[in-house]
Design a protein around this motif. Structure first.
Motif, PDB file in Angstrom:
ATOM      1  N   UNK A 100     -15.703  45.532 -20.686  1.00 27.66           N
ATOM      2  CA  UNK A 100     -15.562  46.869 -21.274  1.00 27.66           C
ATOM      3  C   UNK A 100     -16.557  47.870 -20.685  1.00 27.66           C
ATOM      4  N   UNK A 101     -17.582  47.372 -19.993  1.00 24.94           N
ATOM      5  CA  UNK A 101     -18.558  48.268 -19.372  1.00 24.94           C
ATOM      6  C   UNK A 101     -17.908  49.131 -18.287  1.00 24.94           C
ATOM      7  N   UNK A 102     -16.813  48.662 -17.715  1.00 24.21           N
ATOM      8  CA  UNK A 102     -16.181  49.401 -16.609  1.00 24.21           C
ATOM      9  C   UNK A 102     -14.888  50.090 -17.041  1.00 24.21           C
ATOM     10  N   UNK A 103     -14.680  50.209 -18.365  1.00 21.78           N
ATOM     11  CA  UNK A 103     -13.462  50.837 -18.878  1.00 21.78           C
ATOM     12  C   UNK A 103     -13.795  52.221 -19.440  1.00 21.78           C
ATOM     13  N   UNK A 104     -13.041  53.220 -19.015  1.00 21.63           N
ATOM     14  CA  UNK A 104     -13.192  54.585 -19.508  1.00 21.63           C
ATOM     15  C   UNK A 104     -12.242  54.782 -20.689  1.00 21.63           C
ATOM     16  N   UNK A 105     -12.784  55.190 -21.825  1.00 27.90           N
ATOM     17  CA  UNK A 105     -11.964  55.337 -23.031  1.00 27.90           C
ATOM     18  C   UNK A 105     -10.888  56.405 -22.857  1.00 27.90           C
ATOM     19  N   UNK A 106     -11.173  57.439 -22.077  1.00 27.77           N
ATOM     20  CA  UNK A 106     -10.167  58.477 -21.846  1.00 27.77           C
ATOM     21  C   UNK A 106      -9.053  57.970 -20.930  1.00 27.77           C
ATOM     22  N   UNK A 141      -2.595  46.561 -20.570  1.00 23.82           N
ATOM     23  CA  UNK A 141      -3.282  47.663 -19.905  1.00 23.82           C
ATOM     24  C   UNK A 141      -3.504  47.278 -18.443  1.00 23.82           C
ATOM     25  N   UNK A 142      -3.026  48.092 -17.503  1.00 23.13           N
ATOM     26  CA  UNK A 142      -3.171  47.732 -16.091  1.00 23.13           C
ATOM     27  C   UNK A 142      -4.613  47.836 -15.608  1.00 23.13           C
ATOM     28  N   UNK A 143      -4.991  46.944 -14.709  1.00 24.67           N
ATOM     29  CA  UNK A 143      -6.307  47.045 -14.070  1.00 24.67           C
ATOM     30  C   UNK A 143      -6.302  48.271 -13.168  1.00 24.67           C
ATOM     31  N   UNK A 147     -11.999  55.038  -9.509  1.00 23.83           N
ATOM     32  CA  UNK A 147     -11.412  56.336  -9.149  1.00 23.83           C
ATOM     33  C   UNK A 147     -10.065  56.550  -9.836  1.00 23.83           C
ATOM     34  N   UNK A 148      -9.268  55.477  -9.961  1.00 28.59           N
ATOM     35  CA  UNK A 148      -7.981  55.592 -10.659  1.00 28.59           C
ATOM     36  C   UNK A 148      -8.191  55.901 -12.144  1.00 28.59           C
ATOM     37  N   UNK A 149      -9.166  55.237 -12.726  1.00 25.38           N
ATOM     38  CA  UNK A 149      -9.484  55.531 -14.124  1.00 25.38           C
ATOM     39  C   UNK A 149      -9.948  56.971 -14.281  1.00 25.38           C
ATOM     40  N   UNK A 150     -10.793  57.424 -13.352  1.00 25.97           N
ATOM     41  CA  UNK A 150     -11.336  58.772 -13.442  1.00 25.97           C
ATOM     42  C   UNK A 150     -10.244  59.828 -13.323  1.00 25.97           C
ATOM     43  N   UNK A 151      -9.269  59.575 -12.458  1.00 26.32           N
ATOM     44  CA  UNK A 151      -8.160  60.522 -12.301  1.00 26.32           C
ATOM     45  C   UNK A 151      -7.416  60.709 -13.621  1.00 26.32           C
ATOM     46  N   UNK A 152      -7.104  59.590 -14.282  1.00 28.59           N
ATOM     47  CA  UNK A 152      -6.388  59.685 -15.551  1.00 28.59           C
ATOM     48  C   UNK A 152      -7.285  60.242 -16.654  1.00 28.59           C
ATOM     49  N   UNK A 153      -8.555  59.885 -16.644  1.00 26.92           N
ATOM     50  CA  UNK A 153      -9.496  60.411 -17.640  1.00 26.92           C
ATOM     51  C   UNK A 153      -9.616  61.930 -17.506  1.00 26.92           C
ATOM     52  N   UNK A 154      -9.661  62.427 -16.261  1.00 26.54           N
ATOM     53  CA  UNK A 154      -9.735  63.875 -16.035  1.00 26.54           C
ATOM     54  C   UNK A 154      -8.483  64.566 -16.532  1.00 26.54           C
ATOM     55  N   UNK A 155      -7.327  63.946 -16.300  1.00 25.79           N
ATOM     56  CA  UNK A 155      -6.071  64.530 -16.783  1.00 25.79           C
ATOM     57  C   UNK A 155      -6.028  64.521 -18.311  1.00 25.79           C
ATOM     58  N   UNK A 156      -6.575  63.477 -18.930  1.00 26.97           N
ATOM     59  CA  UNK A 156      -6.628  63.427 -20.390  1.00 26.97           C
ATOM     60  C   UNK A 156      -7.490  64.563 -20.935  1.00 26.97           C
ATOM     61  N   UNK A 195       2.799  54.368 -11.569  1.00 32.96           N
ATOM     62  CA  UNK A 195       2.280  53.777 -10.336  1.00 32.96           C
ATOM     63  C   UNK A 195       1.349  52.596 -10.648  1.00 32.96           C
ATOM     64  N   UNK A 196       0.508  52.751 -11.662  1.00 28.97           N
ATOM     65  CA  UNK A 196      -0.418  51.683 -12.031  1.00 28.97           C
ATOM     66  C   UNK A 196       0.317  50.431 -12.508  1.00 28.97           C
ATOM     67  N   UNK A 197       1.405  50.631 -13.233  1.00 24.54           N
ATOM     68  CA  UNK A 197       2.194  49.497 -13.724  1.00 24.54           C
ATOM     69  C   UNK A 197       3.143  48.953 -12.653  1.00 24.54           C
ATOM     70  N   UNK A 198       3.238  49.660 -11.532  1.00 25.84           N
ATOM     71  CA  UNK A 198       4.095  49.195 -10.442  1.00 25.84           C
ATOM     72  C   UNK A 198       5.574  49.297 -10.744  1.00 25.84           C
ATOM     73  N   UNK A 199       5.984  50.328 -11.480  1.00 24.45           N
ATOM     74  CA  UNK A 199       7.402  50.487 -11.825  1.00 24.45           C
ATOM     75  C   UNK A 199       8.213  50.962 -10.619  1.00 24.45           C
ATOM     76  N   UNK A 200       9.423  50.475 -10.524  1.00 28.18           N
ATOM     77  CA  UNK A 200      10.334  50.914  -9.477  1.00 28.18           C
ATOM     78  C   UNK A 200      10.977  52.235  -9.899  1.00 28.18           C
ATOM     79  N   UNK A 201      11.667  52.882  -8.964  1.00 32.28           N
ATOM     80  CA  UNK A 201      12.351  54.140  -9.286  1.00 32.28           C
ATOM     81  C   UNK A 201      13.397  53.930 -10.369  1.00 32.28           C
TER      82      UNK A 201
END
Length: 211
Positions: A100-106, A141-143, A147-156, A195-201
């Protein structure tokens, strides 16, 4: 629960506690750290709606689910925590605290408010209208990298600001502009989550139809 919307706490109610009129006594006490840390606030009925308490001062009743990072419960000894680890986790408490030390709540806030999380919840609960802790625990929850976490946290963060502006908008023009802004950020969040979950079109198309 009705005070919550996605990214937003619509109404704040106040609680008098530990005064002469309201002694420091509870019939079913929990533990202080459950309330005095940053946490996600999740509704318990209907569509999934998740807000965040960054001020660490919200106390919630049973119609609101709370989700905290394990690192924020370090040193807290409680029977419900111990039994929860034994019943629901394959990892030790120390391992979960370390992870949990490397997980961003946002980051989690954005994931939980995405279209795909709603689909996952629907699959978990079937025709049930309730959202129980077991449902929340079982949403995968996808790993993600930092930087990926930060992108979503910023959007949140941008989404919370946009939702607040939408709430405060006075004129129809302001409301329409704010609505477009909220929808645009939501689209960005959903795209990154897919993209994080790897969903197809094809899978994305199915999720989008479920909106």
């Amino acid at each position: 629960g009705k005070d919550l919307e996605k990214y937003e706490i619509k109404r704040i109610r106040y609680l008098e506690y530990n005064t002469k009129r309201v002694p420091d006594k509870l019939s079913r006490p929990t533990f202080e750290e459950l309330y005095t840390n940053q946490k996600l606030l999740i509704n318990s009925l209907g569509d999934l709606k998740v807000a965040i308490d960054t001020e660490k001062d919200f106390y919630c009743e049973q119609q609101v689910r709370m989700a905290l990072l394990w690192k924020d419960l370090h040193g807290v000894e409680n029977k419900s925590l111990s039994s929860s680890i034994k019943k629901f986790s394959t990892l030790s408490r120390e391992e979960m605290e370390s992870l949990s030390e490397i997980v961003d709540l946002k980051y989690l806030l954005a994931i939980m408010n995405s279209c795909y999380a709603s689909v996952l919840l629907t699959n978990l609960r079937g025709g049930d209208y309730h959202i129980v802790p077991e449902h929340i625990r079982n949403i995968p929850i996808p790993s993600a990298t930092e930087s990926q976490q930060q992108e979503l946290a910023n959007l949140a963060t941008l989404m919370m600001e946009a939702v607040k502006k939408q709430q405060d908008a006075k004129s129809d023009q302001e409301k329409n502009i704010c609505k477009m802004r909220v929808e645009a950020i939501d689209t960005q969040i959903n795209a990154k989550v897919y993209a994080l979950y790897g969903l197809t079109e094809e899978e994305i198309a199915i999720v989008e139809k479920s909106k």
